[in-house]
Write a protein that holds these residues in place. Structure first.
Motif, PDB file in Angstrom:
ATOM      1  N   UNK A   1       0.834  -1.206   0.000  1.00 47.20           N
ATOM      2  CA  UNK A   1       0.000   0.000   0.000  1.00 47.20           C
ATOM      3  C   UNK A   1       0.867   1.254   0.000  1.00 47.20           C
ATOM      4  N   UNK A   2       1.959   1.234   0.758  1.00 47.12           N
ATOM      5  CA  UNK A   2       2.855   2.390   0.766  1.00 47.12           C
ATOM      6  C   UNK A   2       3.479   2.606  -0.616  1.00 47.12           C
ATOM      7  N   UNK A   3       3.846   1.524  -1.279  1.00 49.42           N
ATOM      8  CA  UNK A   3       4.416   1.635  -2.625  1.00 49.42           C
ATOM      9  C   UNK A   3       3.393   2.188  -3.616  1.00 49.42           C
ATOM     10  N   UNK A   4       2.131   1.774  -3.467  1.00 49.16           N
ATOM     11  CA  UNK A   4       1.076   2.278  -4.350  1.00 49.16           C
ATOM     12  C   UNK A   4       0.853   3.771  -4.129  1.00 49.16           C
ATOM     13  N   UNK A   5       0.906   4.209  -2.884  1.00 52.88           N
ATOM     14  CA  UNK A   5       0.746   5.639  -2.585  1.00 52.88           C
ATOM     15  C   UNK A   5       1.935   6.446  -3.104  1.00 52.88           C
ATOM     16  N   UNK A   6       3.109   5.824  -3.088  1.00 47.95           N
ATOM     17  CA  UNK A   6       4.292   6.499  -3.624  1.00 47.95           C
ATOM     18  C   UNK A   6       4.206   6.615  -5.143  1.00 47.95           C
ATOM     19  N   UNK A   7       3.630   5.606  -5.777  1.00 51.03           N
ATOM     20  CA  UNK A   7       3.504   5.616  -7.236  1.00 51.03           C
ATOM     21  C   UNK A   7       2.580   6.744  -7.705  1.00 51.03           C
ATOM     22  N   UNK A   8       1.547   7.065  -6.929  1.00 49.46           N
ATOM     23  CA  UNK A   8       0.624   8.127  -7.347  1.00 49.46           C
ATOM     24  C   UNK A   8       0.984   9.480  -6.727  1.00 49.46           C
ATOM     25  N   UNK A   9       2.207   9.573  -6.184  1.00 51.43           N
ATOM     26  CA  UNK A   9       2.773  10.837  -5.684  1.00 51.43           C
ATOM     27  C   UNK A   9       2.081  11.404  -4.453  1.00 51.43           C
ATOM     28  N   UNK A  10       1.217  10.612  -3.806  1.00 47.75           N
ATOM     29  CA  UNK A  10       0.618  11.072  -2.550  1.00 47.75           C
ATOM     30  C   UNK A  10       1.632  10.953  -1.410  1.00 47.75           C
ATOM     31  N   UNK A  11       2.398   9.882  -1.467  1.00 50.49           N
ATOM     32  CA  UNK A  11       3.444   9.643  -0.473  1.00 50.49           C
ATOM     33  C   UNK A  11       4.781  10.052  -1.092  1.00 50.49           C
ATOM     34  N   UNK A  12       5.464  10.960  -0.438  1.00 52.47           N
ATOM     35  CA  UNK A  12       6.725  11.476  -0.965  1.00 52.47           C
ATOM     36  C   UNK A  12       7.868  11.041  -0.055  1.00 52.47           C
ATOM     37  N   UNK A  13       8.758  10.217  -0.594  1.00 55.57           N
ATOM     38  CA  UNK A  13       9.884   9.720   0.182  1.00 55.57           C
ATOM     39  C   UNK A  13      11.155  10.518  -0.077  1.00 55.57           C
ATOM     40  N   UNK A  14      11.026  11.624  -0.788  1.00 61.53           N
ATOM     41  CA  UNK A  14      12.201  12.444  -1.073  1.00 61.53           C
ATOM     42  C   UNK A  14      12.590  13.330   0.099  1.00 61.53           C
ATOM     43  N   UNK A  15      11.770  13.327   1.156  1.00 64.26           N
ATOM     44  CA  UNK A  15      12.043  14.174   2.315  1.00 64.26           C
ATOM     45  C   UNK A  15      12.371  13.318   3.537  1.00 64.26           C
ATOM     46  N   UNK A  16      13.160  12.273   3.350  1.00 73.97           N
ATOM     47  CA  UNK A  16      13.438  11.332   4.431  1.00 73.97           C
ATOM     48  C   UNK A  16      14.415  11.877   5.469  1.00 73.97           C
ATOM     49  N   UNK A  17      14.974  13.033   5.224  1.00 65.86           N
ATOM     50  CA  UNK A  17      15.845  13.651   6.222  1.00 65.86           C
ATOM     51  C   UNK A  17      15.030  14.607   7.089  1.00 65.86           C
ATOM     52  N   UNK A  18      15.258  14.623   8.392  1.00 60.73           N
ATOM     53  CA  UNK A  18      14.518  15.561   9.261  1.00 60.73           C
ATOM     54  C   UNK A  18      14.875  17.014   8.985  1.00 60.73           C
ATOM     55  N   UNK A  19      15.955  17.266   8.236  1.00 59.20           N
ATOM     56  CA  UNK A  19      16.390  18.633   7.979  1.00 59.20           C
ATOM     57  C   UNK A  19      16.023  19.099   6.571  1.00 59.20           C
ATOM     58  N   UNK A  20      15.242  18.277   5.859  1.00 59.32           N
ATOM     59  CA  UNK A  20      15.009  18.569   4.449  1.00 59.32           C
ATOM     60  C   UNK A  20      14.261  19.874   4.232  1.00 59.32           C
ATOM     61  N   UNK A  21      13.278  20.173   5.085  1.00 60.46           N
ATOM     62  CA  UNK A  21      12.474  21.387   4.876  1.00 60.46           C
ATOM     63  C   UNK A  21      12.514  22.265   6.117  1.00 60.46           C
ATOM     64  N   UNK A  22      13.707  22.577   6.549  1.00 65.91           N
ATOM     65  CA  UNK A  22      13.829  23.447   7.719  1.00 65.91           C
ATOM     66  C   UNK A  22      13.245  24.831   7.440  1.00 65.91           C
ATOM     67  N   UNK A  23      13.271  25.267   6.162  1.00 69.05           N
ATOM     68  CA  UNK A  23      12.652  26.532   5.786  1.00 69.05           C
ATOM     69  C   UNK A  23      11.159  26.329   5.530  1.00 69.05           C
ATOM     70  N   UNK A  24      10.388  27.309   5.858  1.00 67.70           N
ATOM     71  CA  UNK A  24       8.942  27.286   5.612  1.00 67.70           C
ATOM     72  C   UNK A  24       8.256  26.098   6.295  1.00 67.70           C
ATOM     73  N   UNK A  25       8.743  25.722   7.470  1.00 68.19           N
ATOM     74  CA  UNK A  25       8.184  24.559   8.170  1.00 68.19           C
ATOM     75  C   UNK A  25       6.751  24.804   8.631  1.00 68.19           C
ATOM     76  N   UNK A  26       6.340  26.071   8.745  1.00 70.02           N
ATOM     77  CA  UNK A  26       4.980  26.356   9.215  1.00 70.02           C
ATOM     78  C   UNK A  26       3.918  25.933   8.211  1.00 70.02           C
ATOM     79  N   UNK A  27       4.314  25.668   6.977  1.00 70.37           N
ATOM     80  CA  UNK A  27       3.354  25.239   5.953  1.00 70.37           C
ATOM     81  C   UNK A  27       2.982  23.774   6.099  1.00 70.37           C
ATOM     82  N   UNK A  28       3.656  23.093   6.999  1.00 75.55           N
ATOM     83  CA  UNK A  28       3.444  21.651   7.172  1.00 75.55           C
ATOM     84  C   UNK A  28       2.797  21.360   8.525  1.00 75.55           C
ATOM     85  N   UNK A  29       1.964  20.319   8.546  1.00 76.10           N
ATOM     86  CA  UNK A  29       1.448  19.767   9.802  1.00 76.10           C
ATOM     87  C   UNK A  29       2.368  18.626  10.200  1.00 76.10           C
ATOM     88  N   UNK A  30       2.807  18.638  11.451  1.00 81.16           N
ATOM     89  CA  UNK A  30       3.778  17.663  11.914  1.00 81.16           C
ATOM     90  C   UNK A  30       3.101  16.576  12.756  1.00 81.16           C
TER      91      UNK A  30
END
Length: 556
Positions: free
Chosen positions: A411-440
């Motif tokens: 199921x996780x692979x299927x969600x990744x295939x349709x771009x709902x699940x994004x694994x390109x941000x696997x580092x905790x420091x990936x989006x240190x800027x503009x973090x308020x736009x995200x729900x944690x």
């Protein structure tokens, strides 16, 4: 005689079942009152196996391994294992190898508690208090202070003995510091009111809980999965999902899918490998046992198993390389591809579509040898200075051996295939800027040692009634579950079984009743102690009365 059980998930249930069985064998038992302190709505199931949670939250433990009854009781009439219970009450799940919903397991555990209360002949009264214990102290007797969940009223009661089985007491609760949301219960914390459709969600953690959180935000909001060509899953969105779901962790390394054992028929030669390795583990010198020795035994067994499956004789170096390389953090730009590749390969092996590789063999070796490893390191057998290295090894092995069912990884692979699940941000420091736009979200499970810094365990340690193991950190107990004081002597009337002892006892997060014998040993010890107390205290009322046959309603 008054006994308090603090926390009443599966471990508390197992202890009560063992005590009921033990007292049923006694010719005469004095009047006994057991107060059960459990703030959750469903005692016996607790937070983890809440019967009302969504059905898409699955076990990662096959149904055939779950049996709530002790060895001496499970063959008696009416004492059904999970698989037997499923055949009667939930036949749609009645498959021994199936990874069924945790809610269904909660229904089974609740049913088992009802059987204990309704059918046991033991002269015991059990009272359920839907209260959270805030203090346990020793005066002339053990004193418990608690707060009722519904009214907030405070109560104080005294007991001859206290049994702590607090388990995942910190799994749910208030919003974490920094505004991070929790995961459980998913219907509350991950609701549309808290996380609106098209939100951007970051999930801290990349083990089992992030999968539950992701499913709650997709399938839990009306999305669905279907099988397409080449047996691959495809996700159909409902429109209520977040715009993006991005997990992250320190390493970016996923847990691997657990094998469907119906796809693999264990050979006699493999069984011989596990038996031989278990024997070697049992012979380790308790004074000189090391993490390196345990690791070598596991890797040697894995190499031999892989050689048998692949028909090759020289896989030692390859197995070691697989193991070491698979759990080294990789550069951020390669993490997504690496994670997807590892997840896809593990699914193919788990479903029998691909030959086992050396890493699969390592996971299988850890699974098969785990009872022997538990025996080898528990109760202070592993020196304190070895625990940091062993803890690191155990965490690594958990990712290989104790991962999710294959369907959840698919199921996780299927969600990744349709771009709902994004694994390109696997580092905790990936989006240190503009973090308020995200729900944690915080999808990490609190350490079993969280409660050592505050609350009843910390209070008891401060007063010297229990102590935490050096290096291992768990509450030190005897094989009967009795807490050791700061002097190393057993503390009269104080017991602890399950998750708070993790480290001193290995592998408490399990429904297995064969991995540890603490509930049975505690029950036997406590029953014998009680009978001795009766002889020493003629003031006790020896009038007997039977276990209350009411319902699971909590007393106020």
């Amino acid at each position: 005689m008054r006994l308090a059980i603090v926390g009443f998930g599966p471990k508390g249930l197992f202890c009560l079942e063992s005590l009921a069985a033990e007292l049923a064998e006694s010719e005469a038992t004095p009047r006994v009152l057991i107060d059960v302190y459990e703030p959750h709505t469903y005692p016996g199931a607790g937070v983890v196996y809440d019967p009302t949670q969504p059905a898409y939250l699955l076990m990662n433990y096959a149904a055939k391994y779950v049996n709530a009854w002790s060895k001496t009781e499970r063959d008696k009439p009416g004492k059904l294992s999970l698989v037997e219970w499923l055949a009667v009450f939930r036949p749609e799940y009645a498959c021994a190898e199936k990874f069924i919903p945790r809610a269904t397991v909660g229904e089974y555990l609740t049913w088992c508690l009802q059987q204990i209360l309704l059918k046991s002949p033991s002269p015991v009264t059990v009272r359920f208090l839907r209260s959270r214990v805030t203090s346990v102290s020793r005066q002339s007797a053990w004193s418990i202070k608690s707060v009722a969940e519904a009214s907030g009223s405070i109560s104080h009661f005294s007991y001859d003995s206290v049994l702590l089985t607090t388990g995942h007491g910190h799994l749910s609760g208030v919003e974490k510091a920094g505004g991070m949301l929790r995961v459980y219960p998913t219907d509350d914390w991950l609701s549309e009111a808290r996380i609106k459709p098209a939100s951007r969600v970051r999930i801290r953690g990349f083990a089992l809980t992030w999968i539950d959180a992701t499913l709650a935000l997709t399938e839990g909001r009306g999305g669905s999965f279907t099988r397409g060509g080449l047996d691959e899953l495809k996700y159909h969105a409902s429109g209520l999902e977040p715009a993006i779901i991005a997990p992250y962790s320190r390493t970016g390394i996923p847990t691997l899918a657990k094998t469907d054992e119906t796809c693999w028929s264990p050979t006699t030669k493999l069984s011989e490998v596990w038996t031989s390795a278990s024997s070697i583990l049992s012979q380790l010198d308790k004074d000189t046992i090391t993490t390196a020795a345990i690791k070598n035994i596991v890797l040697n067994a894995a190499t031999e198993a892989c050689s048998i499956l692949k028909g090759q004789k020289s896989l030692k170096r390859r197995t070691l390389i697989y193991f070491e390389n698979s759990f080294r953090p990789v550069a951020l730009k390669h993490r997504a591809a690496r994670a997807v590749g590892d997840m896809r390969r593990a699914v193919e092996i788990a479903k029998g579509h691909r030959e086992p590789d050396p890493l699969w063999s390592v996971g299988e070796a850890w699974r098969k040898l785990y009872p022997s490893i538990v025996e080898a390191v528990s109760h202070g057998s592993l020196p304190a200075e070895q625990w940091p290295a062993f803890r690191e090894l155990a965490v690594t092995m958990e990712r290989i051996a104790f991962g999710p069912p294959a369907i959840n990884v698919e199921k996780m692979l299927a969600l990744q295939e349709c771009d709902l699940l994004n694994l390109n941000r696997l580092s905790p420091h990936f989006i240190s800027k503009n973090s308020k736009a995200w729900i944690e979200l915080d999808a990490t499970i609190p350490s079993p040692h969280t409660a050592q810094s505050e609350g009843p365990l910390a209070e008891l340690a401060h007063e010297g009634h229990l102590r935490f193991a050096s290096g291992a950190k768990g509450v030190e107990i005897t094989p009967e579950g009795q807490c050791l004081s700061n002097t190393g002597a057993p503390t009269k009337g104080l017991y602890c079984i399950g998750r708070p002892t993790e480290g001193w006892v290995l592998g408490n997060d399990t429904l297995s009743r064969t991995l540890h014998g603490h509930p049975e040993q505690w029950a036997k010890s406590w029953a014998q102690l009680m009978l001795r107390e009766v002889k020493l205290r003629p003031d006790l009322d020896n009038g007997c009365y039977t276990m209350s046959q009411g319902s699971l309603q909590h007393a106020n």
